[in-house]
Design a protein around this motif. Structure first.
Motif, mmCIF file in Angstrom:
data_model
loop_
_atom_site.group_PDB
_atom_site.id
_atom_site.type_symbol
_atom_site.label_atom_id
_atom_site.label_comp_id
_atom_site.label_asym_id
_atom_site.label_seq_id
_atom_site.Cartn_x
_atom_site.Cartn_y
_atom_site.Cartn_z
ATOM 1 N N LYS A 371 0.661 -1.230 -0.022
ATOM 2 C CA LYS A 371 0.152 0.002 -0.013
ATOM 3 C C LYS A 371 1.023 1.174 0.050
ATOM 4 C CE LYS A 371 -4.338 -1.781 2.253
ATOM 5 N NZ LYS A 371 -4.971 -1.826 3.541
ATOM 6 N N ALA A 372 2.152 1.065 0.829
ATOM 7 C CA ALA A 372 2.715 2.336 0.974
ATOM 8 C C ALA A 372 3.365 2.489 -0.588
ATOM 9 C CB ALA A 372 4.128 2.074 1.801
ATOM 10 N N ARG A 373 4.073 1.491 -1.251
ATOM 11 C CA ARG A 373 4.683 1.589 -2.589
ATOM 12 C C ARG A 373 3.422 2.120 -3.671
ATOM 13 N NH1 ARG A 373 6.943 -3.778 -4.703
ATOM 14 N NH2 ARG A 373 8.430 -3.400 -2.888
ATOM 15 N N ASN A 374 2.269 1.702 -3.305
ATOM 16 C CA ASN A 374 1.228 2.299 -4.248
ATOM 17 C C ASN A 374 0.895 3.694 -4.183
ATOM 18 O OD1 ASN A 374 0.972 -0.239 -5.535
ATOM 19 N ND2 ASN A 374 -0.971 -0.963 -4.016
ATOM 20 N N MET A 375 0.915 4.023 -3.046
ATOM 21 C CA MET A 375 0.731 5.512 -2.635
ATOM 22 C C MET A 375 1.978 6.539 -3.151
ATOM 23 S SD MET A 375 -2.026 5.879 -1.587
ATOM 24 C CE MET A 375 -2.156 7.421 -1.279
ATOM 25 N N ALA A 376 3.112 5.906 -2.981
ATOM 26 C CA ALA A 376 4.404 6.410 -3.579
ATOM 27 C C ALA A 376 4.285 6.687 -5.056
ATOM 28 C CB ALA A 376 5.713 5.801 -3.112
ATOM 29 N N ALA A 377 3.709 5.730 -5.855
ATOM 30 C CA ALA A 377 3.332 5.912 -7.201
ATOM 31 C C ALA A 377 2.374 6.957 -7.628
ATOM 32 C CB ALA A 377 2.879 4.533 -7.744
ATOM 33 N N LEU A 378 1.397 7.181 -6.650
ATOM 34 C CA LEU A 378 0.303 8.232 -6.742
ATOM 35 C C LEU A 378 0.891 9.551 -6.633
ATOM 36 C CD1 LEU A 378 -2.760 9.266 -7.062
ATOM 37 C CD2 LEU A 378 -2.828 8.693 -4.727
ATOM 38 N N ASP A 379 2.043 9.756 -5.663
ATOM 39 C CA ASP A 379 2.760 10.913 -5.361
ATOM 40 C C ASP A 379 3.691 11.423 -6.759
ATOM 41 O OD1 ASP A 379 1.476 11.144 -2.858
ATOM 42 O OD2 ASP A 379 3.437 10.336 -1.990
ATOM 43 N N GLU A 380 4.113 10.209 -7.362
ATOM 44 C CA GLU A 380 5.054 10.560 -8.622
ATOM 45 C C GLU A 380 4.133 10.911 -9.536
ATOM 46 O OE1 GLU A 380 7.166 7.043 -9.350
ATOM 47 O OE2 GLU A 380 8.407 7.268 -7.653
ATOM 48 N N TYR A 381 3.101 10.291 -9.569
ATOM 49 C CA TYR A 381 1.844 10.642 -10.760
ATOM 50 C C TYR A 381 1.470 12.254 -10.744
ATOM 51 C CZ TYR A 381 -2.302 10.842 -13.645
ATOM 52 O OH TYR A 381 -3.310 11.369 -14.548
ATOM 53 N N LEU A 382 1.032 12.476 -9.358
ATOM 54 C CA LEU A 382 0.602 13.896 -9.065
ATOM 55 C C LEU A 382 1.561 14.754 -9.404
ATOM 56 C CD1 LEU A 382 -1.752 13.090 -6.096
ATOM 57 C CD2 LEU A 382 -2.430 13.599 -8.518
ATOM 58 N N ALA A 383 2.666 14.525 -8.912
ATOM 59 C CA ALA A 383 4.165 15.590 -9.164
ATOM 60 C C ALA A 383 4.168 15.616 -10.554
ATOM 61 C CB ALA A 383 5.048 14.864 -8.419
ATOM 62 N N ALA A 384 4.316 14.642 -11.658
ATOM 63 C CA ALA A 384 4.301 14.741 -12.836
ATOM 64 C C ALA A 384 3.206 15.442 -13.529
ATOM 65 C CB ALA A 384 4.704 13.388 -13.514
ATOM 66 N N ALA A 385 2.219 15.235 -13.118
ATOM 67 C CA ALA A 385 0.989 16.149 -13.783
ATOM 68 C C ALA A 385 0.815 17.324 -13.465
ATOM 69 C CB ALA A 385 -0.354 15.228 -13.250
ATOM 70 N N SER A 386 1.283 17.807 -12.318
ATOM 71 C CA SER A 386 1.270 19.077 -11.857
ATOM 72 C C SER A 386 2.639 19.958 -12.352
ATOM 73 C CB SER A 386 1.282 19.404 -10.151
ATOM 74 O OG SER A 386 2.418 18.731 -9.729
#
Length: 388
Positions: A371-386
């Protein structure tokens, strides 16, 4: 019945006759002291009760070390495995500050202080609990002949340092195992895709493997200390493991190329694997993986060996890959079960864990990590999108 006597220091004393000294023939008494007459009477009466249950009043005082030695001797007589005995002896070493204390004088606070100190030295909560459990078992064996109660009953096991969870192989290293021919590959594939312990894999014969039904019958293990076959680690260790088609196909090909051997995992000459044989095999395996995946086959694993001034070869190719152990392969199998959605009860049976709690702890730890790894992937996606 005589009453407790008040002493000049304000305490009350009460004596209990314990028989004649065998060397002098004189009458012997044991004296109990307390702040009140009632308490002195209570202590004396409890001692009398213990005498009626078998307490030997003329025996010399037994120390904590004596009690631990007696526990280890009892377990050895029961035929427990060498690894269990090693654990008990290791626990005994941790309890060395208590060794010389007369067992009957040990109090809960004494044990608590030792456990607290061990926690400060870096031991994990689980290890501290095992040490406390060993001492508690030693005191239980000594009731009522040596002690009247178990001082471990009210101790609090310290939190200790966070436990170190067993690692597992990520997808890249799993591919190394699948794709790299080596004499150790059979052992690695077997443990990674069946979850067998190293001792279980060592004792495994081809007669235990049904490639058509895709099952492995685990009925025995190998004790590397005594070099003897023994039963599985726990009662739950005796089990039938269902293996994936990938492993069945791999073992079928291995069996065709190795038709005359008895053991699934064996030495170069077909004999039983020993601890030394395992160590040499695994060292060679890690060296070959290091050359292939760390240096991309650009060098030999002996590349940096050279003769120095005395004519001796020195050095070896540095390990740059993340190596792994046999137990990490077993833990990888549990991880694969988790990721495949296999329920915890089935996983327990496959792994041969002593209780479902053991499997549940692993599943819970894996759940948190993924779960922590999946949330880290979400952080990377949101950072890239912004655009950050």
């Amino acid at each position: 019945m005589p009453k407790a006597k008040k002493r000049p220091d304000g305490r009350y004393s009460r004596q209990v006759y314990i028989g004649k000294d065998p060397s002098t023939g004189k009458r012997r008494y044991k004296t109990f002291y307390a702040s009140t007459a009632r308490e002195a009477d209570r202590l004396a009466n409890e001692y009398r009760t213990a005498l009626g249950r078998g307490l030997d009043p003329l025996a010399g005082p037994r120390t904590v070390k004596d009690l631990l030695d007696a526990l280890i001797a009892t377990k050895a007589a029961q035929g427990v495995g060498a690894s269990w005995l090693r654990c008990l002896k290791n626990h005994q070493q941790h309890l060395s500050p208590l060794w010389r204390m007369p067992a009957e004088r040990v109090r809960t606070a004494d044990i608590q202080a030792v456990l607290n100190q061990l926690a400060e030295e870096g031991l994990a909560h689980k290890t501290l609990g095992q040490i406390a459990g060993t001492l508690s078992a030693a005191f239980r064996l000594a009731i009522p002949e040596t002690v009247q109660y178990n001082p471990c009953d009210r101790i609090v096991v310290p939190a200790g340092v966070p436990p170190k969870h067993r690692g597992w192989l990520d997808e890249e290293r799993q591919a190394w195992v699948r794709d790299t021919p080596h004499r150790a590959q059979r052992a690695a594939m077997l443990m990674m895709l069946s979850g067998l312990r190293r001792g279980e894999a060592t004792a495994l014969t081809w007669a235990d493997v049904d490639l058509d039904a895709r099952t492995i019958s685990v009925t025995k293990s190998w004790d590397f200390v005594t070099n003897k076959v023994k039963g599985p680690k726990t009662a739950a260790g005796e089990r039938v493991v269902h293996i994936p088609q990938l492993l069945a196909d791999f073992l079928r090909a291995e069996r065709s190329a190795d038709p005359l051997t008895l053991y699934v995992i064996h030495t170069a000459k077909g004999g039983r694997m020993t601890a030394i044989a395992w160590r040499r095999l695994w060292s060679s395996y890690m060296s070959d993986l290091n050359v292939k995946y760390g240096y991309h086959d650009a060098v030999s694993k002996h590349a940096v060996r050279k003769k120095d001034e005395d004519g001796q070869e020195r050095g070896a190719l540095p390990i740059v890959i993340r190596t792994f152990t046999a137990h990490e392969l077993r833990h990888t199998f549990c991880t694969l079960l988790y990721r495949a959605g296999v329920d915890v009860l089935t996983a327990r049976d496959q792994m041969g864990h002593s209780s479902v709690q053991v499997t549940q702890e692993i599943y819970t730890h894996l759940d948190k990590q993924f779960k922590a790894r999946n949330m880290a992937a979400l952080d990377e996606y949101l950072a890239a999108a912004s655009g950050k």
